[in-house]
Design a protein around this motif. Structure first.
Motif, PDB file in Angstrom:
ATOM      1  N   LYS A 135      18.755  21.407  49.284  1.00 35.74           N
ATOM      2  CA  LYS A 135      17.924  20.928  50.427  1.00 35.74           C
ATOM      3  C   LYS A 135      17.193  22.068  51.221  1.00 35.74           C
ATOM      4  N   ALA A 136      17.834  23.258  51.389  1.00 37.72           N
ATOM      5  CA  ALA A 136      17.210  24.300  52.047  1.00 37.72           C
ATOM      6  C   ALA A 136      16.169  24.747  51.310  1.00 37.72           C
ATOM      7  N   LEU A 137      16.119  24.887  49.688  1.00 35.37           N
ATOM      8  CA  LEU A 137      14.843  25.432  49.110  1.00 35.37           C
ATOM      9  C   LEU A 137      14.023  24.431  48.759  1.00 35.37           C
ATOM     10  N   SER A 138      14.226  22.969  49.232  1.00 34.85           N
ATOM     11  CA  SER A 138      13.322  22.095  48.645  1.00 34.85           C
ATOM     12  C   SER A 138      11.986  22.158  48.915  1.00 34.85           C
ATOM     13  N   HIS A 139      11.488  22.766  50.257  1.00 38.32           N
ATOM     14  CA  HIS A 139      10.053  22.991  50.761  1.00 38.32           C
ATOM     15  C   HIS A 139       9.609  24.352  50.351  1.00 38.32           C
ATOM     16  N   GLU A 140      10.056  24.929  49.748  1.00 42.29           N
ATOM     17  CA  GLU A 140       9.806  26.544  49.501  1.00 42.29           C
ATOM     18  C   GLU A 140       9.499  27.242  50.672  1.00 42.29           C
ATOM     19  N   PRO A 141      10.546  27.303  51.328  1.00 44.03           N
ATOM     20  CA  PRO A 141      10.511  28.199  52.559  1.00 44.03           C
ATOM     21  C   PRO A 141      10.302  29.648  52.324  1.00 44.03           C
ATOM     22  N   GLN A 142       9.706  30.542  53.170  1.00 43.26           N
ATOM     23  CA  GLN A 142       9.460  31.751  52.960  1.00 43.26           C
ATOM     24  C   GLN A 142      10.795  32.669  53.385  1.00 43.26           C
ATOM     25  N   ILE A 143      11.661  31.832  54.366  1.00 44.12           N
ATOM     26  CA  ILE A 143      12.799  32.669  54.880  1.00 44.12           C
ATOM     27  C   ILE A 143      14.087  31.701  54.692  1.00 44.12           C
ATOM     28  N   LEU A 144      15.119  32.114  54.161  1.00 47.27           N
ATOM     29  CA  LEU A 144      16.341  31.337  53.883  1.00 47.27           C
ATOM     30  C   LEU A 144      17.320  31.944  54.728  1.00 47.27           C
ATOM     31  N   PHE A 145      17.952  31.352  55.494  1.00 49.94           N
ATOM     32  CA  PHE A 145      19.390  31.365  56.232  1.00 49.94           C
ATOM     33  C   PHE A 145      20.477  30.879  55.567  1.00 49.94           C
ATOM     34  N   LEU A 146      21.464  31.967  55.439  1.00 44.74           N
ATOM     35  CA  LEU A 146      22.663  31.377  54.780  1.00 44.74           C
ATOM     36  C   LEU A 146      23.824  31.689  55.705  1.00 44.74           C
ATOM     37  N   VAL A 152      20.994  26.937  55.240  1.00 45.14           N
ATOM     38  CA  VAL A 152      22.029  26.358  54.573  1.00 45.14           C
ATOM     39  C   VAL A 152      23.112  26.698  55.647  1.00 45.14           C
ATOM     40  N   PRO A 153      23.478  25.513  55.982  1.00 39.81           N
ATOM     41  CA  PRO A 153      24.549  25.492  57.478  1.00 39.81           C
ATOM     42  C   PRO A 153      26.089  25.853  56.847  1.00 39.81           C
ATOM     43  N   GLN A 154      26.990  26.004  57.486  1.00 38.33           N
ATOM     44  CA  GLN A 154      28.317  26.122  57.427  1.00 38.33           C
ATOM     45  C   GLN A 154      28.856  24.816  56.916  1.00 38.33           C
ATOM     46  N   THR A 195      12.428  36.108  52.218  1.00 36.75           N
ATOM     47  CA  THR A 195      13.274  36.978  53.033  1.00 36.75           C
ATOM     48  C   THR A 195      14.697  36.135  53.415  1.00 36.75           C
ATOM     49  N   ILE A 196      15.613  36.740  53.011  1.00 37.24           N
ATOM     50  CA  ILE A 196      17.167  36.121  53.088  1.00 37.24           C
ATOM     51  C   ILE A 196      17.942  36.814  54.287  1.00 37.24           C
ATOM     52  N   ILE A 197      18.417  35.948  55.038  1.00 39.20           N
ATOM     53  CA  ILE A 197      19.282  36.252  56.198  1.00 39.20           C
ATOM     54  C   ILE A 197      20.688  35.612  56.097  1.00 39.20           C
ATOM     55  N   LEU A 198      21.896  36.367  55.864  1.00 43.10           N
ATOM     56  CA  LEU A 198      22.900  35.957  55.602  1.00 43.10           C
ATOM     57  C   LEU A 198      24.012  36.134  56.707  1.00 43.10           C
ATOM     58  N   THR A 199      24.941  35.346  56.984  1.00 43.58           N
ATOM     59  CA  THR A 199      26.238  35.910  57.648  1.00 43.58           C
ATOM     60  C   THR A 199      27.293  35.875  56.509  1.00 43.58           C
ATOM     61  N   THR A 200      28.173  36.641  56.705  1.00 44.70           N
ATOM     62  CA  THR A 200      29.400  36.547  55.856  1.00 44.70           C
ATOM     63  C   THR A 200      30.612  37.233  56.412  1.00 44.70           C
ATOM     64  N   HIS A 201      31.853  36.679  55.948  1.00 45.69           N
ATOM     65  CA  HIS A 201      33.045  37.542  55.906  1.00 45.69           C
ATOM     66  C   HIS A 201      33.030  38.296  54.806  1.00 45.69           C
ATOM     67  N   TYR A 202      32.501  38.135  53.806  1.00 42.47           N
ATOM     68  CA  TYR A 202      32.921  38.550  52.353  1.00 42.47           C
ATOM     69  C   TYR A 202      32.103  39.911  52.530  1.00 42.47           C
ATOM     70  N   ARG A 216      19.048  36.881  44.347  1.00 45.43           N
ATOM     71  CA  ARG A 216      18.148  37.989  43.554  1.00 45.43           C
ATOM     72  C   ARG A 216      16.860  37.470  43.021  1.00 45.43           C
ATOM     73  N   ARG A 217      16.867  36.214  42.486  1.00 39.49           N
ATOM     74  CA  ARG A 217      15.385  35.793  42.179  1.00 39.49           C
ATOM     75  C   ARG A 217      14.738  35.457  43.070  1.00 39.49           C
ATOM     76  N   LEU A 218      15.371  34.933  44.364  1.00 41.58           N
ATOM     77  CA  LEU A 218      14.417  34.684  45.465  1.00 41.58           C
ATOM     78  C   LEU A 218      13.634  35.806  45.995  1.00 41.58           C
ATOM     79  N   ARG A 219      14.726  36.900  46.350  1.00 42.70           N
ATOM     80  CA  ARG A 219      14.210  37.938  46.919  1.00 42.70           C
ATOM     81  C   ARG A 219      12.998  38.623  45.960  1.00 42.70           C
TER      82      ARG A 219
END
Length: 309
Positions: free
Chosen positions: A148-159, A84-86, A187-194, A179-182
């Motif tokens: 779109k990012a989850l459409s192909h049921e990936p093992q890893i999600l970048f946010l 999921v890009p910016q 596996t979830i990797i996120l960058t955030t300013h929050y 939380r449900r995906l985890r």
């Protein structure tokens, strides 16, 4: 057994302009965890994610996704990943359903109408499934990017900065979905300013600054090791200096001598606060109010970045 799903080893990226975007990055991301990558603007967060996702060519070094080299085995590595890009990069004249279904097909997955239907419902997009993207609000377009990012049921999600500029409802929906995906092992990797979200959601925290990873730590251990508490006393009469009898405490004067601030490790304080209060009483230093505060992850992050500046 190695539980890493992403392994980055000695990765460097220098652009033709001479700008060093990444410098000797070594990072292991564990299967099934939520990993938050924190850093100021320009620190290298998006460059690192873009290299792992195959959008930006690496310089030197290596990155493996579920054991697959991102350069030599690009297609297999990329199939593991949802991004999921910016930027809101979507086909404006397509419908929501067509966009998500097409994205699934791009990864070689057969049509699965029940899965796409449930995905759109989870993201509150089902009622908009026949709407063209151009007719959606900014928040709805963001939801389409996630679908779109989850459409192909990936093992890893970048946010990448997923909640920057989005409404509160979408942010709440997104974290519920994460939380449900985890729970399903994604596996979830996120960058955030929050940073408060990273503090609430992440299992581990990485801090990047000026293209270098300066810290990777379990969130709870990081808070335990670096989290501090402060006791602030509002004095009845201002002090011009700290008495010598208080030299054994980590004290500072503030607000022109009207505040006395005691900083301590929240887990190893013991009876020192009681001792400090007794000592103040012996010295005739009266206070009218006191309060305690604890360092947040944001305080820790700011101090780490300032240390390495």
């Amino acid at each position: 057994m190695d539980d890493s799903i992403i392994s980055v080893r000695a990765l460097n990226k220098i652009y033709p302009s001479g700008h060093v975007a990444l410098r000797d990055i070594n990072l292991e991301i564990r299967r099934g965890e939520i990993f938050a990558l924190l850093g100021p603007n320009g620190a290298g967060k998006t460059t690192l994610i873009s290299i792992i996702c195959g959008i930006v060519n690496p310089g030197t070094g290596q990155a493996l996704v579920d054991g697959k080299d991102i350069v030599r085995d690009y297609r297999a590595a990329r199939r593991c990943i949802g991004l999921v890009p910016q930027e809101l990069a979507v086909a404006m004249f397509e419908t929501v359903w067509a966009t998500v279904a097409f994205s699934r097909g791009m990864f070689g997955k057969p049509m699965d109408k029940p899965y796409i239907e449930q995905l759109l419902k989870d993201l509150s997009l089902w009622e908009k499934r026949d709407s063209k993207i151009m007719a959606l609000s900014g928040g709805m377009k963001r939801r389409v990017l996630i679908a779109k990012a989850l459409s192909h049921e990936p093992q890893i999600l970048f946010l990448d900065e997923p909640t920057a500029g989005v409404d509160v409802e979408l942010r709440r929906d997104m974290w519920r979905m994460i939380r449900r995906l985890r729970e399903r092992g994604v596996t979830i990797i996120l960058t955030t300013h929050y940073i408060e979200e990273a503090e609430e959601m992440a299992d581990r925290i990485g801090v990047i600054n000026k293209g270098q990873i300066i810290l990777v730590e379990n969130k709870d251990e990081l808070m335990h090791k670096l989290g501090q508490k402060q006791l602030t006393l509002q004095l009845q009469q201002p002090l011009t200096a700290l008495p010598n009898e208080l030299a054994g405490y980590d004290l500072a004067l503030g607000c022109e001598g009207q505040q006395l601030v005691y900083t301590y490790d929240k887990d190893n304080e013991g009876g020192r606060i009681a001792g400090l209060l007794r000592k103040l009483n012996e010295l005739g230093i009266d206070f009218r109010d006191l309060k305690t505060t604890q360092s947040s992850l944001e305080d820790i992050f700011v101090s780490l970045v300032e240390e390495r500046a």
